[in-house]
Design a protein around this motif. Sequence first.
Motif, mmCIF file in Angstrom:
data_model
loop_
_atom_site.group_PDB
_atom_site.id
_atom_site.type_symbol
_atom_site.label_atom_id
_atom_site.label_comp_id
_atom_site.label_asym_id
_atom_site.label_seq_id
_atom_site.Cartn_x
_atom_site.Cartn_y
_atom_site.Cartn_z
ATOM 1 N N PHE A 158 0.914 -1.205 -0.054
ATOM 2 C CA PHE A 158 0.011 -0.051 -0.130
ATOM 3 C C PHE A 158 0.899 1.155 -0.170
ATOM 4 C CE2 PHE A 158 -2.310 -3.383 1.887
ATOM 5 C CZ PHE A 158 -3.405 -3.496 1.593
ATOM 6 N N SER A 159 0.691 2.219 -1.016
ATOM 7 C CA SER A 159 1.251 3.685 -0.777
ATOM 8 C C SER A 159 0.247 4.613 -0.095
ATOM 9 C CB SER A 159 1.640 3.987 -1.936
ATOM 10 O OG SER A 159 0.440 4.396 -2.855
ATOM 11 N N TYR A 160 0.510 5.134 0.763
ATOM 12 C CA TYR A 160 -0.253 6.227 1.362
ATOM 13 C C TYR A 160 0.225 7.648 1.439
ATOM 14 C CZ TYR A 160 3.421 6.000 5.008
ATOM 15 O OH TYR A 160 4.677 6.123 5.586
ATOM 16 N N LYS A 161 -0.550 8.418 1.992
ATOM 17 C CA LYS A 161 0.006 10.041 2.124
ATOM 18 C C LYS A 161 -0.669 10.331 3.321
ATOM 19 C CE LYS A 161 0.535 11.858 -2.510
ATOM 20 N NZ LYS A 161 0.081 12.917 -3.308
ATOM 21 N N MET A 162 0.082 11.152 4.495
ATOM 22 C CA MET A 162 -0.247 11.756 5.572
ATOM 23 C C MET A 162 -0.171 13.034 5.535
ATOM 24 S SD MET A 162 1.006 10.536 9.339
ATOM 25 C CE MET A 162 0.134 8.761 9.320
ATOM 26 N N THR A 163 -1.276 13.689 5.884
ATOM 27 C CA THR A 163 -1.153 15.327 6.075
ATOM 28 C C THR A 163 -0.264 15.648 7.242
ATOM 29 O OG1 THR A 163 -3.120 15.509 7.345
ATOM 30 C CG2 THR A 163 -3.249 15.328 4.894
ATOM 31 N N GLU A 164 -0.154 16.770 7.442
ATOM 32 C CA GLU A 164 0.621 17.309 8.645
ATOM 33 C C GLU A 164 -0.218 17.319 9.545
ATOM 34 O OE1 GLU A 164 1.930 21.462 8.052
ATOM 35 O OE2 GLU A 164 3.524 20.849 6.464
ATOM 36 N N ASP A 165 -1.456 17.196 9.698
ATOM 37 C CA ASP A 165 -2.344 17.159 10.618
ATOM 38 C C ASP A 165 -2.705 15.517 11.196
ATOM 39 O OD1 ASP A 165 -2.779 19.738 11.110
ATOM 40 O OD2 ASP A 165 -4.491 19.883 9.521
ATOM 41 N N GLY A 166 -1.883 14.321 10.584
ATOM 42 C CA GLY A 166 -1.848 13.201 10.844
ATOM 43 C C GLY A 166 -3.173 12.392 10.129
ATOM 44 N N ASP A 167 -3.735 13.151 9.152
ATOM 45 C CA ASP A 167 -4.854 12.533 8.323
ATOM 46 C C ASP A 167 -4.035 11.513 7.222
ATOM 47 O OD1 ASP A 167 -7.174 13.397 9.645
ATOM 48 O OD2 ASP A 167 -6.814 15.193 8.427
ATOM 49 N N PHE A 168 -4.619 10.283 7.027
ATOM 50 C CA PHE A 168 -3.920 9.308 6.379
ATOM 51 C C PHE A 168 -4.829 8.758 5.312
ATOM 52 C CE2 PHE A 168 -4.141 4.539 6.042
ATOM 53 C CZ PHE A 168 -2.582 4.222 5.649
ATOM 54 N N SER A 169 -4.349 8.466 4.120
ATOM 55 C CA SER A 169 -5.152 7.841 2.977
ATOM 56 C C SER A 169 -4.322 7.002 2.148
ATOM 57 C CB SER A 169 -5.624 8.956 2.012
ATOM 58 O OG SER A 169 -4.729 9.768 1.573
ATOM 59 N N ILE A 170 -4.982 5.959 1.688
ATOM 60 C CA ILE A 170 -4.363 4.893 0.693
ATOM 61 C C ILE A 170 -4.295 5.600 -0.712
ATOM 62 C CG2 ILE A 170 -4.281 2.888 -0.131
ATOM 63 C CD1 ILE A 170 -3.385 2.631 2.400
ATOM 64 N N CYS A 171 -3.241 5.796 -1.338
ATOM 65 C CA CYS A 171 -3.337 6.192 -2.773
ATOM 66 C C CYS A 171 -3.240 5.056 -3.646
ATOM 67 C CB CYS A 171 -1.963 7.091 -3.007
ATOM 68 S SG CYS A 171 -1.763 8.641 -1.735
ATOM 69 N N ASP A 172 -2.645 4.063 -3.556
ATOM 70 C CA ASP A 172 -2.640 2.752 -4.513
ATOM 71 C C ASP A 172 -2.184 1.600 -3.911
ATOM 72 O OD1 ASP A 172 -2.812 1.639 -6.869
ATOM 73 O OD2 ASP A 172 -1.371 2.696 -8.182
ATOM 74 N N PHE A 173 -2.556 0.436 -4.285
ATOM 75 C CA PHE A 173 -2.097 -0.608 -3.780
ATOM 76 C C PHE A 173 -1.873 -1.800 -4.872
ATOM 77 C CE2 PHE A 173 -6.561 -1.096 -3.602
ATOM 78 C CZ PHE A 173 -7.109 -2.611 -3.525
ATOM 79 N N TRP A 174 -1.209 -2.723 -4.409
ATOM 80 C CA TRP A 174 -0.594 -3.731 -5.389
ATOM 81 C C TRP A 174 -0.654 -5.199 -4.740
ATOM 82 C CZ3 TRP A 174 1.794 0.820 -4.440
ATOM 83 C CH2 TRP A 174 1.582 1.686 -5.533
ATOM 84 N N LEU A 175 -0.844 -6.128 -5.484
ATOM 85 C CA LEU A 175 -0.529 -7.458 -5.237
ATOM 86 C C LEU A 175 0.412 -7.965 -6.134
ATOM 87 C CD1 LEU A 175 -1.402 -9.781 -3.217
ATOM 88 C CD2 LEU A 175 -2.806 -10.601 -4.695
#
Length: 231
Positions: free
Chosen positions: A129-146
Amino acid sequence: MYNYNQMQITATQLFEKLKNAGIENKTGNTIFTFLGIDAKIRAKSPVGYVFQDWLENWMRSNNIEVRVPDNSQEFPDFYLNPDRNDKDLLEIKTFDADASPNFDVANFDAYTRSLKTKAYRLDSDYLIFSYKMTEDGDFSICDFWLKKVWEITCPSERYAVRAQIKQDVIVNIRPANWSSSNPQFQVFESRKAFVKALYETLLAYPSRRDVSQDWYEEVATNYKLHTGNNL
């Protein structure tokens, strides 16, 4: 006793279930509670461990049968076939989407030694899983692979397998940038190519050269023993 409310699935089926659940671009966060105080975690370092724990809970809440090793440091992260230690092994990896993949695929020494008796590890699935996290600590998945291990590894300028090296000691196998449109090194084309690259690295690596001459044949023989197939 078997729980008939649970279902046994493959890594491919798990991947599809996560895709259907709309995991991409959803936002979450991590809260640490201690002495009545809630703290929103903004550091990226614990993301991998936290997300793995979340995924285990997500699978169980969706009645997916899964088993974890007694020791959390052991390989793999999950057994998708609870009755087998040599089949349906799943590793979970995460990395910051704003950078290239930089996680540890495996400890080089432990992995190459284990393949002589547990060559079925070569067929493990890697859910990444690739993810991004904001300076405020909010987390989201950008892409994922098997992926399989040879689909996320590549050569390097120094060795036949890209690795983390500290004071001339190979520490960990490191991933390729498999999603790059113009990578410096291409991922391996097959399981056999990956094993051959490990063998070339062992032969070129001073501390293992004296014990590596028969390594490739031992791995090939063990893989055949466990799977019935050739490398």
